[in-house]
Design an enzyme around this catalytic site. Structure first.
Site, PDB file in Angstrom:
ATOM      1  CE  LYS A  80      -4.363  -1.930   1.309  1.00  0.00           C
ATOM      2  NZ  LYS A  80      -5.676  -2.144   1.952  1.00  0.00           N
ATOM      3  NE  ARG A 124      -7.417  -8.494  -0.297  1.00  0.00           N
ATOM      4  CZ  ARG A 124      -6.982  -7.500  -1.063  1.00  0.00           C
ATOM      5  NH1 ARG A 124      -6.112  -6.854  -0.961  1.00  0.00           N
ATOM      6  NH2 ARG A 124      -7.581  -7.609  -2.446  1.00  0.00           N
TER       7      ARG A 124
END
Ligand code: HH2
Length: 259
Positions: free
Chosen positions: A204, A239
């Site tokens: 991210k 994840r």
């Protein structure tokens, strides 16, 4: 949980697995590399992403869900749309991974309840189109906790017990870098909800802001550092895009914990 984005525009792997055969191959490779769950998504929810039509989302993901589930791989379906979720559960998916925490369509609650599926409830402030436009919290950990507590309660009332749920504070979903870091530091708080705690930090942008790495595909070291930090604070569902490498790190982390 290994990620397969069957999209042309996901922030880190858009286009890589857009072809159904490529996506199926990717999902099988992630399972072989040690993913316990393969997460299949047909709509990017990156900041600024626009919604995909349900028919198109189904066209993208259903063959992939069916093939992977047919192999016996547990498949989660990354969607906000109840019709897509219903079709994907019919095709063999077993987990709803919903960045709206089953709020985008109230029918999702009864669908999950009735099918016996599990669900990952993710916190998101706003919608992907605009969620990074000046997000605001009184106290980010307590605000996200209160939201997820409400969703766990709504699930319980609908007949979905905590053993079928994971809660995810939604790293990067309507949060500044400071909000994201506060949530990581405060992860232990979420165990009080009585569900598996999940998180998705992989690749991210805010991790790249800390390290200076602009290319999402090169952010594995950043992702692993944040992922291990999260595991140390009770997260049990991670994840990730880079499953094999994460598994190798986990082998060391687990050996150290059990001494
Ligand atoms: N993050 C993304 C998508 N789904 N699901 C959960 N439970 N937690 C997350 O943090 C999460 C998620 C966004 O990442 P990605 O799928 O890689 O990108 P995109 O939304 O651009 O497809």
């Amino acid at each position: 949980m290994g990620v397969v984005n069957v999209t042309p525009d996901s922030f880190s792997d858009g286009g890589d697995w857009f072809d159904p055969d490529a996506a199926i191959g990717r999902g099988r490779a992630l399972a072989a590399a040690g993913a316990d769950i393969v997460d299949v998504g047909g709509e990017s929810t990156r900041p600024g992403a626009v919604e995909v039509e349900e028919a198109e989302e189904c066209r993208r993901i259903l063959p992939v869900v069916a093939a992977l589930a047919g192999d016996g791989i547990p498949v989660s379906v990354d969607t906000r749309h109840v019709r897509v979720l219903r079709a994907a559960l019919d095709a063999g998916g077993s987990i709803a991974n919903d960045v709206s925490a089953l709020t985008a369509d109230p029918a999702s609650l009864s669908l999950v309840a009735g099918t016996g599926a599990s669900a990952v409830l993710v916190h998101m402030q706003g919608r992907p189109e605009s969620m990074q436009d000046d997000p605001h919290y009184e106290d980010v950990v307590e605000d996200v906790f209160a939201f997820l507590a409400g969703r766990v309660e709504a699930c319980r009332a609908a007949g979905i017990g905590p053993e079928r749920l994971a809660v995810d504070p939604g790293y990067g979903f309507g949060k500044t870098l400071e909000h994201n870091l506060a949530l990581l530091r405060g992860l232990e708080r979420f165990q009080a909800l009585g569900c598996t705690v999940a998180i998705g930090v992989s690749r991210k942008a805010s991790l790249g802001r800390l390290s200076g790495e602009a290319d999402p595909k090169r952010r594995f070291p950043e992702s692993l550092a944040a992922g291990l930090f999260a595991l140390d604070r009770g997260v049990r569902l991670l994840r990730v895009h880079d499953v094999g490498e994460t598994r190798r790190a986990l082998a060391v982390w687990q050996a150290l914990r059990h001494v």
